[in-house]
Design a protein around this motif. Structure first.
Motif, PDB file in Angstrom:
ATOM      1  N   ARG A  91      43.923  38.797  32.264  1.00  0.00           N
ATOM      2  CA  ARG A  91      44.328  37.568  31.570  1.00  0.00           C
ATOM      3  C   ARG A  91      45.129  36.729  32.551  1.00  0.00           C
ATOM      4  N   GLN A  92      44.501  35.649  32.996  1.00  0.00           N
ATOM      5  CA  GLN A  92      45.154  34.752  33.945  1.00  0.00           C
ATOM      6  C   GLN A  92      46.194  33.890  33.241  1.00  0.00           C
ATOM      7  N   ASP A  93      45.852  33.444  32.041  1.00  0.00           N
ATOM      8  CA  ASP A  93      46.773  32.739  31.149  1.00  0.00           C
ATOM      9  C   ASP A  93      46.188  32.888  29.746  1.00  0.00           C
ATOM     10  N   SER A  95      44.497  31.202  27.747  1.00  0.00           N
ATOM     11  CA  SER A  95      43.159  30.687  27.457  1.00  0.00           C
ATOM     12  C   SER A  95      42.137  31.020  28.550  1.00  0.00           C
ATOM     13  N   HIS A  96      42.506  31.832  29.529  1.00  0.00           N
ATOM     14  CA  HIS A  96      41.615  32.120  30.655  1.00  0.00           C
ATOM     15  C   HIS A  96      41.628  33.618  30.945  1.00  0.00           C
ATOM     16  N   THR A  97      40.544  34.286  30.550  1.00  0.00           N
ATOM     17  CA  THR A  97      40.445  35.723  30.789  1.00  0.00           C
ATOM     18  C   THR A  97      39.173  36.040  31.568  1.00  0.00           C
ATOM     19  N   ARG A  98      39.191  37.193  32.201  1.00  0.00           N
ATOM     20  CA  ARG A  98      38.051  37.668  32.975  1.00  0.00           C
ATOM     21  C   ARG A  98      37.879  39.160  32.726  1.00  0.00           C
ATOM     22  N   VAL A  99      36.633  39.599  32.766  1.00  0.00           N
ATOM     23  CA  VAL A  99      36.320  41.017  32.783  1.00  0.00           C
ATOM     24  C   VAL A  99      35.733  41.274  34.157  1.00  0.00           C
ATOM     25  N   GLY A 100      36.395  42.127  34.930  1.00  0.00           N
ATOM     26  CA  GLY A 100      35.956  42.419  36.282  1.00  0.00           C
ATOM     27  C   GLY A 100      35.390  43.814  36.387  1.00  0.00           C
ATOM     28  N   ALA A 101      34.136  43.900  36.872  1.00  0.00           N
ATOM     29  CA  ALA A 101      33.506  45.193  37.154  1.00  0.00           C
ATOM     30  C   ALA A 101      33.688  45.460  38.640  1.00  0.00           C
ATOM     31  N   PHE A 102      34.382  46.548  38.964  1.00  0.00           N
ATOM     32  CA  PHE A 102      34.666  46.920  40.344  1.00  0.00           C
ATOM     33  C   PHE A 102      33.747  48.073  40.736  1.00  0.00           C
ATOM     34  N   PHE A 103      33.023  47.888  41.838  1.00  0.00           N
ATOM     35  CA  PHE A 103      32.095  48.895  42.341  1.00  0.00           C
ATOM     36  C   PHE A 103      32.565  49.407  43.688  1.00  0.00           C
ATOM     37  N   ALA A 104      32.469  50.714  43.909  1.00  0.00           N
ATOM     38  CA  ALA A 104      32.767  51.316  45.207  1.00  0.00           C
ATOM     39  C   ALA A 104      31.455  51.514  45.952  1.00  0.00           C
ATOM     40  N   CYS A 105      31.507  51.321  47.283  1.00  0.00           N
ATOM     41  CA  CYS A 105      30.307  51.466  48.095  1.00  0.00           C
ATOM     42  C   CYS A 105      30.679  52.041  49.456  1.00  0.00           C
TER      43      CYS A 105
END
Length: 157
Positions: A91-93, A95-105
């Motif tokens: 949650r950046q603020d 009204s501004h959210t993100r769902v982040g998928a983090f991948f290892a490689c």
């Protein structure tokens, strides 16, 4: 009686929407990970972030991560070599959210280089357990969740 609406729900009659991001943790044989220094005029200018970007319409997460990584670093990843590392709800603020998928490689073809000099000013190999202080909090939350073996992190809530 209807259940109470959580205090964080801005518009209870609307469906919640969030931006979906993909992030790639490129891991060298010595355990260091690749971070990119954000360029002037960009979000987090002068700070460090993973190869990452927005998911495109109709694109699966793992293909988006491979695409963003080649666009930013020039390295080619077989999507089968990506392992889900963490999921971060950021949650950046209010009204501004993100769902982040983090991948290892751990496997890729080519040597990373700055393929987007208009967006990035440099590459840094860093210890994922002792991240540089200049790492942006959002990707740092995903890296910390991965190194701790946690599959999920809520950041900024």
């Amino acid at each position: 009686m209807a259940p109470a609406i959580p205090a964080h729900a801005a518009n209870p009659g609307e469906r919640f929407r969030s931006i979906v991001d993909v992030h790639t943790i490129l891991i060298r044989d010595d355990g260091r990970i690749l971070l990119l220094e954000r360029g002037p005029g960009r979000y987090g200018a002068g700070l460090l972030h993973l190869p990452s970007g927005h998911l495109e319409p109709g694109e699966p997460l793992h293909l988006g991560a491979a695409r963003e990584t080649v666009e930013e670093t020039g390295v080619v990843i077989d999507p089968a070599d990506l392992e889900i590392a963490a999921l971060v709800h950021h949650r950046q603020d209010p009204s501004h959210t993100r769902v982040g998928a983090f991948f290892a490689c751990r496997r890729w073809r080519g040597e990373p280089y700055n393929r987007e000099p208009d967006k990035c000013t440099g590459l840094v190999w860093a210890d994922p357990v002792a991240l540089p202080q200049a790492t942006i909090d959002y990707p740092a939350a995903g890296i910390r969740a991965w190194t701790a073996g946690e599959g999920y992190a809520a950041h900024g809530w």
